[in-house]
Enzyme design. Structure first.
Site, PDB file in Angstrom:
ATOM      1  N   GLY A  12       0.866  -1.188   0.000  1.00 33.09           N
ATOM      2  CA  GLY A  12       0.000   0.000   0.000  1.00 33.09           C
ATOM      3  C   GLY A  12       0.897   1.230   0.000  1.00 33.09           C
ATOM      4  O   GLY A  12       1.600   1.489   0.976  1.00 33.09           O
ATOM      5  N   GLY A  14      -0.038   4.333  -0.228  1.00 33.14           N
ATOM      6  CA  GLY A  14      -0.843   5.525   0.066  1.00 33.14           C
ATOM      7  C   GLY A  14      -0.158   6.379   1.116  1.00 33.14           C
ATOM      8  O   GLY A  14       1.069   6.345   1.253  1.00 33.14           O
ATOM      9  N   VAL A  16      -0.148   6.368   4.571  1.00 34.59           N
ATOM     10  CA  VAL A  16       0.584   5.719   5.670  1.00 34.59           C
ATOM     11  C   VAL A  16       1.757   4.913   5.116  1.00 34.59           C
ATOM     12  O   VAL A  16       2.885   4.988   5.628  1.00 34.59           O
ATOM     13  CB  VAL A  16      -0.329   4.782   6.499  1.00 34.59           C
ATOM     14  CG1 VAL A  16       0.475   4.087   7.593  1.00 34.59           C
ATOM     15  CG2 VAL A  16      -1.487   5.559   7.123  1.00 34.59           C
ATOM     16  N   GLY A  17       1.510   4.174   4.025  1.00 34.28           N
ATOM     17  CA  GLY A  17       2.544   3.305   3.476  1.00 34.28           C
ATOM     18  C   GLY A  17       3.758   4.078   2.996  1.00 34.28           C
ATOM     19  O   GLY A  17       4.903   3.744   3.334  1.00 34.28           O
ATOM     20  N   ASP A  36       2.057  -1.589  -4.543  1.00 35.87           N
ATOM     21  CA  ASP A  36       0.653  -1.159  -4.586  1.00 35.87           C
ATOM     22  C   ASP A  36       0.031  -1.777  -5.827  1.00 35.87           C
ATOM     23  O   ASP A  36       0.725  -2.185  -6.764  1.00 35.87           O
ATOM     24  CB  ASP A  36       0.578   0.371  -4.646  1.00 35.87           C
ATOM     25  CG  ASP A  36      -0.771   0.917  -4.188  1.00 35.87           C
ATOM     26  OD1 ASP A  36      -0.846   1.483  -3.085  1.00 35.87           O
ATOM     27  OD2 ASP A  36      -1.768   0.777  -4.945  1.00 35.87           O
ATOM     28  N   VAL A 121      -1.762  -2.717   9.517  1.00 35.49           N
ATOM     29  CA  VAL A 121      -2.162  -1.332   9.790  1.00 35.49           C
ATOM     30  C   VAL A 121      -3.593  -1.084   9.309  1.00 35.49           C
ATOM     31  O   VAL A 121      -4.348  -0.330   9.904  1.00 35.49           O
ATOM     32  CB  VAL A 121      -1.196  -0.333   9.090  1.00 35.49           C
ATOM     33  CG1 VAL A 121      -1.612   1.112   9.354  1.00 35.49           C
ATOM     34  CG2 VAL A 121       0.242  -0.546   9.554  1.00 35.49           C
ATOM     35  N   ASN A 123      -7.429  -0.856   8.495  1.00 36.02           N
ATOM     36  CA  ASN A 123      -8.617  -0.928   9.358  1.00 36.02           C
ATOM     37  C   ASN A 123      -9.713  -1.795   8.740  1.00 36.02           C
ATOM     38  O   ASN A 123      -9.765  -1.909   7.514  1.00 36.02           O
ATOM     39  CB  ASN A 123      -9.178   0.490   9.549  1.00 36.02           C
ATOM     40  CG  ASN A 123      -8.549   1.163  10.746  1.00 36.02           C
ATOM     41  OD1 ASN A 123      -8.180   0.529  11.728  1.00 36.02           O
ATOM     42  ND2 ASN A 123      -8.443   2.489  10.666  1.00 36.02           N
ATOM     43  N   HIS A 178      -8.778  -0.500  18.762  1.00 39.69           N
ATOM     44  CA  HIS A 178      -8.397   0.792  18.223  1.00 39.69           C
ATOM     45  C   HIS A 178      -9.584   1.753  18.308  1.00 39.69           C
ATOM     46  O   HIS A 178     -10.707   1.369  18.032  1.00 39.69           O
ATOM     47  CB  HIS A 178      -7.983   0.577  16.772  1.00 39.69           C
ATOM     48  CG  HIS A 178      -7.383   1.780  16.154  1.00 39.69           C
ATOM     49  ND1 HIS A 178      -6.627   2.687  16.848  1.00 39.69           N
ATOM     50  CD2 HIS A 178      -7.406   2.226  14.873  1.00 39.69           C
ATOM     51  CE1 HIS A 178      -6.219   3.631  16.026  1.00 39.69           C
ATOM     52  NE2 HIS A 178      -6.687   3.378  14.828  1.00 39.69           N
TER      53      HIS A 178
HETATM   54  O1  TXD Z   1      -3.917   2.833  13.802  1.00 42.70           O
HETATM   55  C1  TXD Z   1      -4.117   2.318  12.724  1.00 42.70           C
HETATM   56  N1  TXD Z   1      -4.067   1.001  12.595  1.00 42.70           N
HETATM   57  C2  TXD Z   1      -4.419   3.131  11.530  1.00 42.70           C
HETATM   58  C3  TXD Z   1      -5.075   2.499  10.423  1.00 42.70           C
HETATM   59  C4  TXD Z   1      -3.983   4.466  11.435  1.00 42.70           C
HETATM   60  C5  TXD Z   1      -4.094   5.138  10.246  1.00 42.70           C
HETATM   61  C6  TXD Z   1      -4.650   4.536   9.043  1.00 42.70           C
HETATM   62  N2  TXD Z   1      -5.307   3.297   9.285  1.00 42.70           N
HETATM   63  C7  TXD Z   1      -5.739   2.516   8.133  1.00 42.70           C
HETATM   64  O2  TXD Z   1      -4.620   2.208   7.305  1.00 42.70           O
HETATM   65  C8  TXD Z   1      -6.705   3.219   7.202  1.00 42.70           C
HETATM   66  O3  TXD Z   1      -8.018   3.155   7.719  1.00 42.70           O
HETATM   67  C9  TXD Z   1      -6.557   2.373   5.960  1.00 42.70           C
HETATM   68  O4  TXD Z   1      -7.272   1.166   6.084  1.00 42.70           O
HETATM   69  C10 TXD Z   1      -5.046   2.029   5.956  1.00 42.70           C
HETATM   70  C11 TXD Z   1      -4.202   2.888   5.011  1.00 42.70           C
HETATM   71  O5  TXD Z   1      -4.422   4.239   5.276  1.00 42.70           O
HETATM   72  P1  TXD Z   1      -3.893   5.365   4.242  1.00 42.70           P
HETATM   73  O6  TXD Z   1      -4.247   6.676   4.813  1.00 42.70           O
HETATM   74  O7  TXD Z   1      -2.504   5.073   3.862  1.00 42.70           O
HETATM   75  O8  TXD Z   1      -4.849   5.069   3.000  1.00 42.70           O
HETATM   76  P2  TXD Z   1      -4.596   5.436   1.470  1.00 42.70           P
HETATM   77  O9  TXD Z   1      -3.759   6.660   1.349  1.00 42.70           O
HETATM   78  O10 TXD Z   1      -5.931   5.370   0.825  1.00 42.70           O
HETATM   79  O11 TXD Z   1      -3.699   4.218   0.925  1.00 42.70           O
HETATM   80  C12 TXD Z   1      -4.173   2.942   0.754  1.00 42.70           C
HETATM   81  C13 TXD Z   1      -3.404   2.351  -0.413  1.00 42.70           C
HETATM   82  C14 TXD Z   1      -3.702   3.014  -1.767  1.00 42.70           C
HETATM   83  O12 TXD Z   1      -2.504   3.462  -2.380  1.00 42.70           O
HETATM   84  C15 TXD Z   1      -4.342   1.887  -2.581  1.00 42.70           C
HETATM   85  O13 TXD Z   1      -4.026   1.946  -3.964  1.00 42.70           O
HETATM   86  C16 TXD Z   1      -3.716   0.670  -1.914  1.00 42.70           C
HETATM   87  O14 TXD Z   1      -3.740   0.963  -0.535  1.00 42.70           O
HETATM   88  N3  TXD Z   1      -4.401  -0.575  -2.226  1.00 42.70           N
HETATM   89  C17 TXD Z   1      -3.738  -1.707  -2.521  1.00 42.70           C
HETATM   90  N4  TXD Z   1      -2.424  -1.961  -2.571  1.00 42.70           N
HETATM   91  C18 TXD Z   1      -2.060  -3.213  -2.927  1.00 42.70           C
HETATM   92  N5  TXD Z   1      -2.947  -4.174  -3.232  1.00 42.70           N
HETATM   93  C19 TXD Z   1      -4.280  -3.958  -3.172  1.00 42.70           C
HETATM   94  N6  TXD Z   1      -5.149  -4.934  -3.453  1.00 42.70           N
HETATM   95  C20 TXD Z   1      -4.729  -2.664  -2.812  1.00 42.70           C
HETATM   96  N7  TXD Z   1      -5.943  -2.101  -2.681  1.00 42.70           N
HETATM   97  C21 TXD Z   1      -5.741  -0.812  -2.315  1.00 42.70           C
END
Ligand code: TXD
Length: 313
Positions: A12, A14, A16-17, A36, A121, A123, A178
């Site tokens: 991922g 995005g 956080v990643g 990703d 990470v 949710n 959480h």
């Molecule tokens: O305390 C905690 N655990 C958390 C959790 C704190 C902050 C964020 N939290 C959760 O982490 C949030 O609710 C999301 O479920 C994740 C990721 O958060 P982020 O803010 O990084 O989300 P983004 O910016 O939308 O990034 C998600 C990325 C995006 O680039 C998508 O293209 C990718 O995930 N994505 C994938 N990558 C690989 N493979 C697949 N199948 C895929 N689907 C989506």
């Protein structure tokens, strides 16, 4: 752990990643593979991060890819892939969507890194740890969720602000799930060793606890789109550092309980010792009846999500 350069895969690319990838490389912890599903996104962010390396005086590689072959031999796999909740989407819809994503990405990654420690990470966090335990078949020591480190960092920040002291002198203890179901334990939260109830009234402590529970939503409301990522990425860094450097730090993490705290077969946030093998030990403390009831309620909410997942297959 293999001799030589360590490797962390972040799934991922995005908010956080990508920020976690940046933190890990800039902390000189490991080479990072950022993967990703979107073509070009991880490659672009990784290239940008690689170009920052000389300016940060490090030579750790950051590589972006859409191909799981490039993740081979990772020591730690950080899973941030998922969807954010869209308007009109229920919590259960999100649960099922993200569980599908986590199941697929974790399965592909662990095939190529069978010895890795997996840090979740995405949710809803506690439920995603259950999904990853299921798909990997790994022992619970190597499948760990990040939430407590973030929740306790938020609590520390608010305590420090309230008292006008350095946040580095504040230590905060949280248990449970959480967000809403987090169980903060003020009597084990301290400022330079002084228990919080000695320094603040119960009303003020309760206000800080509420703000912590609402910490994610407070940031979302300000940002309007997207959610917190700087502190979440820093929380990931602390966990990855403790694992790769076998620091044995005591951090609140979401792990599968097998009778500890009176809970069996559910993932709940508890203090653990994190080292090279992942979760090395759960630290169990005696809770009051009230704290125990709060923790049970937190565990029950995880059970609800796990039941929804089971019913969907
Ligand atoms: O305390 C905690 N655990 C958390 C959790 C704190 C902050 C964020 N939290 C959760 O982490 C949030 O609710 C999301 O479920 C994740 C990721 O958060 P982020 O803010 O990084 O989300 P983004 O910016 O939308 O990034 C998600 C990325 C995006 O680039 C998508 O293209 C990718 O995930 N994505 C994938 N990558 C690989 N493979 C697949 N199948 C895929 N689907 C989506």
């Amino acid at each position: 752990m293999a001799v030589g350069r360590r490797k962390v895969t972040v799934i991922g690319a995005g908010n956080v990643g990508a920020t976690a990838a940046q933190r890990i490389a800039e902390a000189r912890l490991a080479d990072v593979c950022l993967i990703d599903v979107v073509e070009g996104l991880p490659q672009g962010k990784a290239l940008d991060l690689a170009e920052a390396a000389p300016l940060h005086y490090h030579d750790f590689a950051v590589r972006g890819t859409n191909d799981y072959a490039d993740t081979t031999g990772s020591d730690v796999i950080v899973v941030t892939a998922g969807l954010a909740r869209q308007p009109g989407m229920s919590r259960d819809d999100l649960l099922l969507k993200n569980s599908g994503i986590v199941r697929s990405v974790v399965g592909k990654a662990v095939e190529r890194s069978p010895e890795a420690v997996v840090v979740l990470v995405t949710n809803p966090l506690d439920a995603m740890v259950h999904v990853a335990l299921d798909v990997t078949g790994f022992p619970r020591e190597r499948v760990i969720g990040m939430a407590g480190v973030l929740d306790s960092a938020r609590f520390r920040t608010f305590i420090a602000e309230e008292l006008g002291v350095s946040a580095t002198d504040v230590s905060a203890f949280v248990l449970g799930g959480h967000g809403d179901s987090m169980v903060p334990l003020p009597r084990f939260s301290t400022v330079a060793g002084i228990p919080l109830p000695e320094l603040l009234s119960p009303e003020r402590i309760e206000a800080l606890v509420q703000r912590t529970r609402n910490g994610g939503a407070e940031v979302v409301a300000l940002l309007k789109s997207g959610s917190a990522f700087y502190a979440p990425a820093s929380s990931v860094l602390h966990m990855v550092d403790s694992i790769l450097n076998d620091r044995k730090r005591v951090l609140p993490c979401a792990v599968l309980l097998k009778g500890e705290y009176g809970i069996d077969g559910l993932v709940v946030g508890v203090p653990v010792v994190l080292g090279a093998g992942g979760m090395e030990r759960i630290i169990e403390i005696k809770l009051t009846a009230e704290e125990r009831a709060e923790l049970k309620a937190s565990a029950d909410s995880v059970r609800g999500l796990v039941d929804t997942l089971k019913a969907s297959v």
